[in-house]
Motif scaffolding. Structure first.
Motif, PDB file in Angstrom:
ATOM      1  N   ILE A  13       0.841  -1.430   0.015  1.00  0.00           N
ATOM      2  CA  ILE A  13      -0.170   0.097  -0.001  1.00  0.00           C
ATOM      3  C   ILE A  13       0.921   1.205  -0.104  1.00  0.00           C
ATOM      4  CG2 ILE A  13      -1.567   1.451   1.299  1.00  0.00           C
ATOM      5  CD1 ILE A  13      -2.461  -1.537   2.600  1.00  0.00           C
ATOM      6  N   GLU A  14       0.455   2.096  -0.737  1.00  0.00           N
ATOM      7  CA  GLU A  14       1.327   3.422  -0.892  1.00  0.00           C
ATOM      8  C   GLU A  14       0.541   4.432  -0.801  1.00  0.00           C
ATOM      9  OE1 GLU A  14       4.417   3.687  -4.222  1.00  0.00           O
ATOM     10  OE2 GLU A  14       5.009   1.739  -3.684  1.00  0.00           O
ATOM     11  N   TRP A  15       0.743   5.473  -0.079  1.00  0.00           N
ATOM     12  CA  TRP A  15       0.146   6.839   0.127  1.00  0.00           C
ATOM     13  C   TRP A  15       0.854   7.994  -0.873  1.00  0.00           C
ATOM     14  CZ3 TRP A  15      -4.474   7.196   2.278  1.00  0.00           C
ATOM     15  CH2 TRP A  15      -4.925   6.167   3.158  1.00  0.00           C
ATOM     16  N   LEU A  16       0.177   8.347  -2.047  1.00  0.00           N
ATOM     17  CA  LEU A  16       0.808   9.014  -2.944  1.00  0.00           C
ATOM     18  C   LEU A  16       0.264  10.304  -3.102  1.00  0.00           C
ATOM     19  CD1 LEU A  16       1.587   6.197  -5.780  1.00  0.00           C
ATOM     20  CD2 LEU A  16       3.081   7.000  -3.996  1.00  0.00           C
ATOM     21  N   SER A  17       0.832  11.487  -3.597  1.00  0.00           N
ATOM     22  CA  SER A  17       0.159  12.604  -4.211  1.00  0.00           C
ATOM     23  C   SER A  17      -0.857  12.131  -5.358  1.00  0.00           C
ATOM     24  CB  SER A  17       1.239  13.590  -4.635  1.00  0.00           C
ATOM     25  OG  SER A  17       1.927  13.096  -5.873  1.00  0.00           O
ATOM     26  N   ILE A  18      -1.671  13.238  -5.542  1.00  0.00           N
ATOM     27  CA  ILE A  18      -2.569  12.946  -6.676  1.00  0.00           C
ATOM     28  C   ILE A  18      -1.717  12.630  -7.887  1.00  0.00           C
ATOM     29  CG2 ILE A  18      -4.586  13.959  -7.922  1.00  0.00           C
ATOM     30  CD1 ILE A  18      -5.137  15.351  -5.335  1.00  0.00           C
ATOM     31  N   THR A  19      -0.876  13.229  -8.362  1.00  0.00           N
ATOM     32  CA  THR A  19      -0.249  13.227  -9.546  1.00  0.00           C
ATOM     33  C   THR A  19       0.530  11.941  -9.579  1.00  0.00           C
ATOM     34  OG1 THR A  19       0.285  15.686  -9.619  1.00  0.00           O
ATOM     35  CG2 THR A  19       1.662  14.318 -10.993  1.00  0.00           C
ATOM     36  N   ASP A  20       1.212  11.495  -8.509  1.00  0.00           N
ATOM     37  CA  ASP A  20       1.827  10.191  -8.372  1.00  0.00           C
ATOM     38  C   ASP A  20       0.952   9.048  -8.528  1.00  0.00           C
ATOM     39  OD1 ASP A  20       4.239  11.811  -8.634  1.00  0.00           O
ATOM     40  OD2 ASP A  20       4.680  11.394  -6.298  1.00  0.00           O
ATOM     41  N   ALA A  21      -0.224   9.257  -7.900  1.00  0.00           N
ATOM     42  CA  ALA A  21      -1.016   8.168  -7.686  1.00  0.00           C
ATOM     43  C   ALA A  21      -1.578   7.952  -9.066  1.00  0.00           C
ATOM     44  CB  ALA A  21      -2.165   8.469  -6.937  1.00  0.00           C
ATOM     45  N   ILE A  22      -2.065   9.074 -10.033  1.00  0.00           N
ATOM     46  CA  ILE A  22      -2.204   8.845 -11.288  1.00  0.00           C
ATOM     47  C   ILE A  22      -1.268   8.007 -12.146  1.00  0.00           C
ATOM     48  CG2 ILE A  22      -3.021  10.117 -13.307  1.00  0.00           C
ATOM     49  CD1 ILE A  22      -4.528  11.965 -11.398  1.00  0.00           C
ATOM     50  N   ALA A  23      -0.088   8.566 -12.046  1.00  0.00           N
ATOM     51  CA  ALA A  23       1.092   7.863 -12.798  1.00  0.00           C
ATOM     52  C   ALA A  23       1.206   6.602 -12.248  1.00  0.00           C
ATOM     53  CB  ALA A  23       2.262   8.629 -12.416  1.00  0.00           C
ATOM     54  N   LYS A  24       1.102   6.056 -11.056  1.00  0.00           N
ATOM     55  CA  LYS A  24       1.184   4.593 -10.615  1.00  0.00           C
ATOM     56  C   LYS A  24       0.190   3.777 -10.998  1.00  0.00           C
ATOM     57  CE  LYS A  24       3.853   2.320  -7.495  1.00  0.00           C
ATOM     58  NZ  LYS A  24       5.063   2.268  -7.433  1.00  0.00           N
ATOM     59  N   LEU A  25      -1.270   4.222 -10.911  1.00  0.00           N
ATOM     60  CA  LEU A  25      -2.380   3.426 -11.020  1.00  0.00           C
ATOM     61  C   LEU A  25      -2.188   2.632 -12.668  1.00  0.00           C
ATOM     62  CD1 LEU A  25      -5.142   5.459  -9.824  1.00  0.00           C
ATOM     63  CD2 LEU A  25      -4.350   3.280  -8.744  1.00  0.00           C
ATOM     64  N   SER A  26      -2.364   1.315 -12.636  1.00  0.00           N
ATOM     65  CA  SER A  26      -2.299   0.526 -13.807  1.00  0.00           C
ATOM     66  C   SER A  26      -3.427   0.881 -14.818  1.00  0.00           C
ATOM     67  CB  SER A  26      -1.995  -0.963 -13.482  1.00  0.00           C
ATOM     68  OG  SER A  26      -0.959  -1.307 -12.832  1.00  0.00           O
ATOM     69  N   ASN A  27      -4.532   1.090 -14.140  1.00  0.00           N
ATOM     70  CA  ASN A  27      -5.888   0.883 -15.022  1.00  0.00           C
ATOM     71  C   ASN A  27      -6.240   2.281 -15.321  1.00  0.00           C
ATOM     72  OD1 ASN A  27      -8.790   1.115 -15.321  1.00  0.00           O
ATOM     73  ND2 ASN A  27      -8.413  -1.146 -15.810  1.00  0.00           N
ATOM     74  N   SER A  28      -6.476   2.600 -16.615  1.00  0.00           N
ATOM     75  CA  SER A  28      -6.848   4.080 -17.036  1.00  0.00           C
ATOM     76  C   SER A  28      -8.225   4.365 -16.319  1.00  0.00           C
ATOM     77  CB  SER A  28      -6.954   4.123 -18.700  1.00  0.00           C
ATOM     78  OG  SER A  28      -8.013   3.285 -19.046  1.00  0.00           O
ATOM     79  N   ASP A  29      -9.159   3.582 -16.287  1.00  0.00           N
ATOM     80  CA  ASP A  29     -10.346   3.911 -15.321  1.00  0.00           C
ATOM     81  C   ASP A  29     -10.063   4.488 -14.097  1.00  0.00           C
ATOM     82  OD1 ASP A  29     -11.901   3.234 -17.386  1.00  0.00           O
ATOM     83  OD2 ASP A  29     -12.224   1.166 -17.013  1.00  0.00           O
TER      84      ASP A  29
END
Length: 160
Positions: free
Chosen positions: A114-130
């Motif tokens: 589990i990682e707590w990321l900034s919004i920008t980093d979370a968007i970059a890390k998420l595998s699924n475009s949805d």
């Protein structure tokens, strides 16, 4: 028949789990992103709605099971539809503010990081475009104050 009892669609529920932390430039939002070893992907916490369970109950349960965090749920922010083995899966998402940490231990076969990321980093890390689009919608909607206001509303509504 509840929506979880349907056979023509798989119902799912999840959340954009967030927390507000002190950063160098004031308060910063962090999003929980989970790694699922079964799929080797990075995702928002989500899962199937169990029979007899409402979507928001399922979202609360999935957040707790996959992150160990109890959360204060806010508004629903979006729905995603996709195909799984020829059957449509519909997943509804809510904003959820982290409130109690380490309330449960995630099953390491389901979630191993589990990682707590900034919004920008979370968007970059998420595998699924949805998932990335759901976070973008949540950001446009806004985080701070929404869950607190809803908690106060429901407290007043149910306590008279």
């Amino acid at each position: 028949m509840t929506t979880a009892d349907r056979t023509d669609r798989i119902d799912g529920a999840g959340a954009v789990l967030w927390q507000s932390i002190d950063g160098g430039n004031g308060r910063e939002i962090r999003i929980a992103v989970i790694h699922r070893p079964r799929y080797d992907d990075w995702s928002l916490p989500k899962g199937k709605v169990d029979p007899g369970e409402s979507h928001i109950q399922a979202a609360y349960r999935e957040v707790l099971e996959e992150t160990g965090v109890k959360a204060i749920f806010g508004p629903e922010v979006g729905t995603v539809d996709y195909e799984v083995d020829g059957i449509t899966k519909e997943v509804r998402y809510w904003l959820a503010q982290a409130s109690v940490y380490n309330a449960a231990t995630p099953n390491p076969e389901e979630v191993d990081q589990i990682e707590w990321l900034s919004i920008t980093d979370a968007i970059a890390k998420l595998s699924n475009s949805d998932d990335r689009e759901i976070v973008r919608i949540a950001e446009e909607f806004g985080f701070v104050g929404v869950c607190i206001l809803l908690s106060i509303f429901f407290f007043i509504l149910y306590t008279g």
